[in-house]
Design a protein around this motif. Structure first.
Motif, PDB file in Angstrom:
ATOM      1  N   ALA A  84      50.266  -1.905  15.899  1.00 41.81           N
ATOM      2  CA  ALA A  84      50.680  -1.591  17.271  1.00 41.81           C
ATOM      3  C   ALA A  84      52.167  -1.854  17.443  1.00 41.81           C
ATOM      4  CB  ALA A  84      49.863  -2.407  18.272  1.00 41.81           C
ATOM      5  N   ARG A  85      52.647  -2.958  16.903  1.00 43.65           N
ATOM      6  CA  ARG A  85      54.073  -3.267  16.993  1.00 43.65           C
ATOM      7  C   ARG A  85      54.907  -2.162  16.334  1.00 43.65           C
ATOM      8  NH1 ARG A  85      56.107  -8.374  17.455  1.00 43.65           N
ATOM      9  NH2 ARG A  85      54.319  -9.310  16.371  1.00 43.65           N
ATOM     10  N   ALA A  86      54.475  -1.750  15.141  1.00 39.23           N
ATOM     11  CA  ALA A  86      55.209  -0.708  14.428  1.00 39.23           C
ATOM     12  C   ALA A  86      55.230   0.593  15.217  1.00 39.23           C
ATOM     13  CB  ALA A  86      54.586  -0.492  13.051  1.00 39.23           C
ATOM     14  N   THR A  87      54.117   0.933  15.849  1.00 35.58           N
ATOM     15  CA  THR A  87      54.023   2.173  16.631  1.00 35.58           C
ATOM     16  C   THR A  87      54.968   2.137  17.823  1.00 35.58           C
ATOM     17  OG1 THR A  87      51.721   2.531  15.980  1.00 35.58           O
ATOM     18  CG2 THR A  87      52.459   3.621  17.994  1.00 35.58           C
ATOM     19  N   VAL A  88      54.950   1.041  18.556  1.00 39.84           N
ATOM     20  CA  VAL A  88      55.791   0.946  19.750  1.00 39.84           C
ATOM     21  C   VAL A  88      57.264   0.825  19.364  1.00 39.84           C
ATOM     22  CG1 VAL A  88      56.254  -0.396  21.836  1.00 39.84           C
ATOM     23  CG2 VAL A  88      53.893  -0.031  21.095  1.00 39.84           C
ATOM     24  N   ALA A  89      57.563   0.075  18.305  1.00 38.52           N
ATOM     25  CA  ALA A  89      58.948  -0.042  17.857  1.00 38.52           C
ATOM     26  C   ALA A  89      59.510   1.327  17.477  1.00 38.52           C
ATOM     27  CB  ALA A  89      59.033  -1.007  16.676  1.00 38.52           C
ATOM     28  N   ALA A  90      58.749   2.092  16.723  1.00 36.19           N
ATOM     29  CA  ALA A  90      59.215   3.418  16.307  1.00 36.19           C
ATOM     30  C   ALA A  90      59.440   4.325  17.503  1.00 36.19           C
ATOM     31  CB  ALA A  90      58.209   4.045  15.349  1.00 36.19           C
ATOM     32  N   PHE A  91      58.624   4.161  18.531  1.00 38.74           N
ATOM     33  CA  PHE A  91      58.737   4.998  19.729  1.00 38.74           C
ATOM     34  C   PHE A  91      60.093   4.848  20.397  1.00 38.74           C
ATOM     35  CE2 PHE A  91      57.723   5.774  24.311  1.00 38.74           C
ATOM     36  CZ  PHE A  91      57.318   7.089  24.194  1.00 38.74           C
ATOM     37  N   VAL A  92      60.699   3.654  20.308  1.00 41.85           N
ATOM     38  CA  VAL A  92      62.016   3.431  20.933  1.00 41.85           C
ATOM     39  C   VAL A  92      63.120   3.328  19.891  1.00 41.85           C
ATOM     40  CG1 VAL A  92      61.054   2.368  23.000  1.00 41.85           C
ATOM     41  CG2 VAL A  92      61.663   0.911  21.046  1.00 41.85           C
ATOM     42  N   GLY A  93      62.828   3.687  18.653  1.00 40.94           N
ATOM     43  CA  GLY A  93      63.858   3.735  17.622  1.00 40.94           C
ATOM     44  C   GLY A  93      64.226   2.398  17.030  1.00 40.94           C
ATOM     45  N   ALA A  94      63.328   1.414  17.114  1.00 44.00           N
ATOM     46  CA  ALA A  94      63.604   0.076  16.604  1.00 44.00           C
ATOM     47  C   ALA A  94      62.853  -0.173  15.308  1.00 44.00           C
ATOM     48  CB  ALA A  94      63.209  -0.975  17.644  1.00 44.00           C
ATOM     49  N   GLU A  95      63.272  -1.210  14.587  1.00 45.25           N
ATOM     50  CA  GLU A  95      62.521  -1.688  13.433  1.00 45.25           C
ATOM     51  C   GLU A  95      61.407  -2.618  13.921  1.00 45.25           C
ATOM     52  OE1 GLU A  95      65.248  -3.530  10.742  1.00 45.25           O
ATOM     53  OE2 GLU A  95      66.711  -1.900  10.915  1.00 45.25           O
ATOM     54  N   ASP A  96      60.371  -2.754  13.096  1.00 43.66           N
ATOM     55  CA  ASP A  96      59.232  -3.588  13.491  1.00 43.66           C
ATOM     56  C   ASP A  96      59.675  -4.988  13.882  1.00 43.66           C
ATOM     57  OD1 ASP A  96      58.070  -1.328  12.481  1.00 43.66           O
ATOM     58  OD2 ASP A  96      56.803  -2.353  11.012  1.00 43.66           O
ATOM     59  N   GLU A  97      60.563  -5.592  13.092  1.00 41.67           N
ATOM     60  CA  GLU A  97      60.976  -6.980  13.316  1.00 41.67           C
ATOM     61  C   GLU A  97      61.847  -7.135  14.550  1.00 41.67           C
ATOM     62  OE1 GLU A  97      61.480  -5.264  10.569  1.00 41.67           O
ATOM     63  OE2 GLU A  97      60.102  -6.128   9.095  1.00 41.67           O
ATOM     64  N   GLU A  98      62.241  -6.025  15.147  1.00 41.51           N
ATOM     65  CA  GLU A  98      63.123  -6.076  16.310  1.00 41.51           C
ATOM     66  C   GLU A  98      62.372  -5.953  17.628  1.00 41.51           C
ATOM     67  OE1 GLU A  98      67.283  -4.280  14.606  1.00 41.51           O
ATOM     68  OE2 GLU A  98      65.715  -2.837  15.076  1.00 41.51           O
ATOM     69  N   LEU A  99      61.047  -5.926  17.569  1.00 39.42           N
ATOM     70  CA  LEU A  99      60.248  -5.778  18.774  1.00 39.42           C
ATOM     71  C   LEU A  99      59.414  -7.034  18.992  1.00 39.42           C
ATOM     72  CD1 LEU A  99      59.564  -3.181  20.781  1.00 39.42           C
ATOM     73  CD2 LEU A  99      57.303  -3.688  19.882  1.00 39.42           C
ATOM     74  N   VAL A 100      59.678  -7.706  20.095  1.00 34.33           N
ATOM     75  CA  VAL A 100      58.979  -8.937  20.455  1.00 34.33           C
ATOM     76  C   VAL A 100      58.022  -8.637  21.597  1.00 34.33           C
ATOM     77  CG1 VAL A 100      59.248 -11.273  21.383  1.00 34.33           C
ATOM     78  CG2 VAL A 100      60.955 -10.358  19.777  1.00 34.33           C
ATOM     79  N   TRP A 101      56.756  -9.060  21.455  1.00 37.34           N
ATOM     80  CA  TRP A 101      55.810  -8.893  22.551  1.00 37.34           C
ATOM     81  C   TRP A 101      56.066  -9.953  23.630  1.00 37.34           C
ATOM     82  CZ3 TRP A 101      54.080  -4.369  22.114  1.00 37.34           C
ATOM     83  CH2 TRP A 101      53.554  -3.838  20.935  1.00 37.34           C
ATOM     84  N   THR A 102      56.013  -9.533  24.863  1.00 37.39           N
ATOM     85  CA  THR A 102      56.116 -10.448  25.999  1.00 37.39           C
ATOM     86  C   THR A 102      55.020 -10.078  26.998  1.00 37.39           C
ATOM     87  OG1 THR A 102      57.691  -9.011  27.168  1.00 37.39           O
ATOM     88  CG2 THR A 102      58.612 -10.701  25.711  1.00 37.39           C
ATOM     89  N   GLY A 103      54.892 -10.854  28.061  1.00 35.61           N
ATOM     90  CA  GLY A 103      53.869 -10.548  29.053  1.00 35.61           C
ATOM     91  C   GLY A 103      54.216  -9.366  29.914  1.00 35.61           C
TER      92      GLY A 103
END
Length: 434
Positions: A84-103
């Protein structure tokens, strides 16, 4: 077949036709109610069956603690969570490690602000020194920010002794870029601004603001809550250092948001929340922290929500963000032109013809926004009323509250026309004189 049953090929290019939108609406059970004209998607969007089904399937068949258990079910849940992280990160042009889940997006913006505050207090060692604020440093925001992208910076300035400054807007709510060039200067360390105003619907000049910030070595923080659902967004192409967005505004679940940050910055920042799952070594005296994104994901994570958000992203991607943006622009223009043509009604923000997403706020002369909203609600038209968590902007525009209509991919031209008819009738009902 609906998108809930499978991922269909991308639709043809160009704006969505009314017939296509009506077919897509089949994926949203709540919209089956013909009495409901839902024009409050800027506050929270409706959810397609694909999202509801993804969350339910996870809870029925894959539910386990992620990044903890050694058993097969935990491994499967962890894989789905990281997919899920990889999918959402790719959607905004980010790398997986650059996407942090928050509330939520508010949590994402506070994560950046509090992490910088921790660095300013001496946490994080030499790597965090670049973030430290001292008296004399400046944080710059804009006059049109949502409170979530204003108050955290107010608090950070108070804690560090730095100064909070803002870029003003003109009478139409457009940012004054000449003034921005004067406000953003050698003392500026952070520039925080929204991509799209949640009150006015206008698209802000990200490139100009990023260039000004880069020119003085300042960090940029983008509130992308109203852009990620409505426009193709590539955070790398935009050149921002951090960006925040929220799942529930982009067809996803509530309780899930995301923080994008350039990897080298996230790895250098000290954490905000601390506890389990974000550490490498703990003694009774000290702890060492994992790299991003785990260092900002202490405790139990919103696993089902992340999986649901990934399903929302796949749904949006199957339709095509370029087509959604064209649809939103068309509805936004229809809203702006229609509202501006009604005597006794003031359209806030960009004049008709200026770029905007499918969002418009307006004021009916002499009538409180809550009364306008109630009148429309009696017709089944759901809109937002109040200051929309942007009191300074409303104050600058000389109003205390406004009525906001906001669309999404499932909104139709007919619904916009019903709103405009309702506003005209409200003008007549309340006896407004131009």
């Amino acid at each position: 077949m609906t998108l809930a049953e499978g991922v269909r090929p991308r639709l043809a290019a160009g704006a969505l036709s009314e017939e296509e939108v009506l077919r897509l609406r089949a994926d949203f059970p709540i919209l089956d109610d013909e009495r409901l004209v839902y024009l409050d998607s800027g506050a929270t969007s409706q959810k397609p069956l694909a999202v509801l089904d993804a969350e339910r399937a996870h809870l029925l068949h894959e539910n386990a603690a992620v990044h903890r258990g050694a058993h097969a079910l935990a491994a499967e849940a962890t894989e789905r969570f990281e997919d899920a992280r990889a999918t959402v990160a790719a959607f905004v042009g980010a790398e997986d490690e650059e996407l942090v889940w928050t509330g939520n997006a508010t949590g994402a913006l506070n994560t950046v602000a509090f992490a910088i505050g921790n660095a300013s207090a001496g946490r994080g060692g030499a790597e965090a020194a670049r973030f430290r604020l001292v008296p004399g440093d400046e944080i710059v925001v804009t006059e049109l920010e949502h409170h979530a992208n204003l108050i955290p910076w107010q608090e950070l300035a108070a804690r560090t002794g730095s100064r909070l400054r803002f870029v003003p807007v003109d009478d139409e709510g457009a940012l004054d870029l000449e003034e921005a060039a004067r406000v953003i200067g050698p003392a500026t360390r952070i520039v925080a601004f929204s991509h799209v105003s949640n009150v006015l619907g206008g698209v802000n000049p990200v490139d100009a603001l990023v260039a000004l910030a880069r020119g003085v070595g300042a960090l940029t923080v983008l509130d992308a809550c109203q852009s990620v659902p409505n426009l193709p967004v590539d955070v790398k192409a935009l050149g921002v250092d951090f960006a925040a967005f929220s799942g529930h505004k982009m067809l996803g679940p509530t309780g899930i948001g995301a923080l994008y940050g350039r990897r080298e910055l996230l790895d250098a920042l000290p954490p905000f929340l601390t506890g389990g799952s974000m550490i490498t070594t703990v003694t009774m005296e000290r702890a060492e922290y994992l790299p991003s994104p785990q260092r900002f994901e202490a405790g139990t994570q919103p696993v089902a929500q992340a999986i649901g958000l990934a399903a929302a992203v796949r749904w949006l991607d199957a339709v095509g963000m370029a087509r959604i943006a064209a649809h939103e622009a068309e509805l936004g223009a229809r809203l702006a032109e229609g509202v501006a043509a009604i005597d006794g009604v003031r359209l806030l923000g960009p004049a008709p013809g200026a770029p905007r997403v499918g969002l418009a706020s307006f004021v009916v002369d002499g009538v409180h926004a809550h009364d306008v909203g109630q009148f429309l609600d009696d017709r089944g038209i759901a809109v937002r009323v109040g200051h929309h968590c942007a009191q300074p902007l409303h104050r600058r525009l000389g109003v205390t509250a406004s009525t906001r209509a906001s669309t999404a991919v499932y909104s139709t031209r007919h619904e916009v026309d019903l709103l405009l008819e309702g506003v005209r009738d409200a003008v007549a009902f309340f006896g407004v004189r131009s």
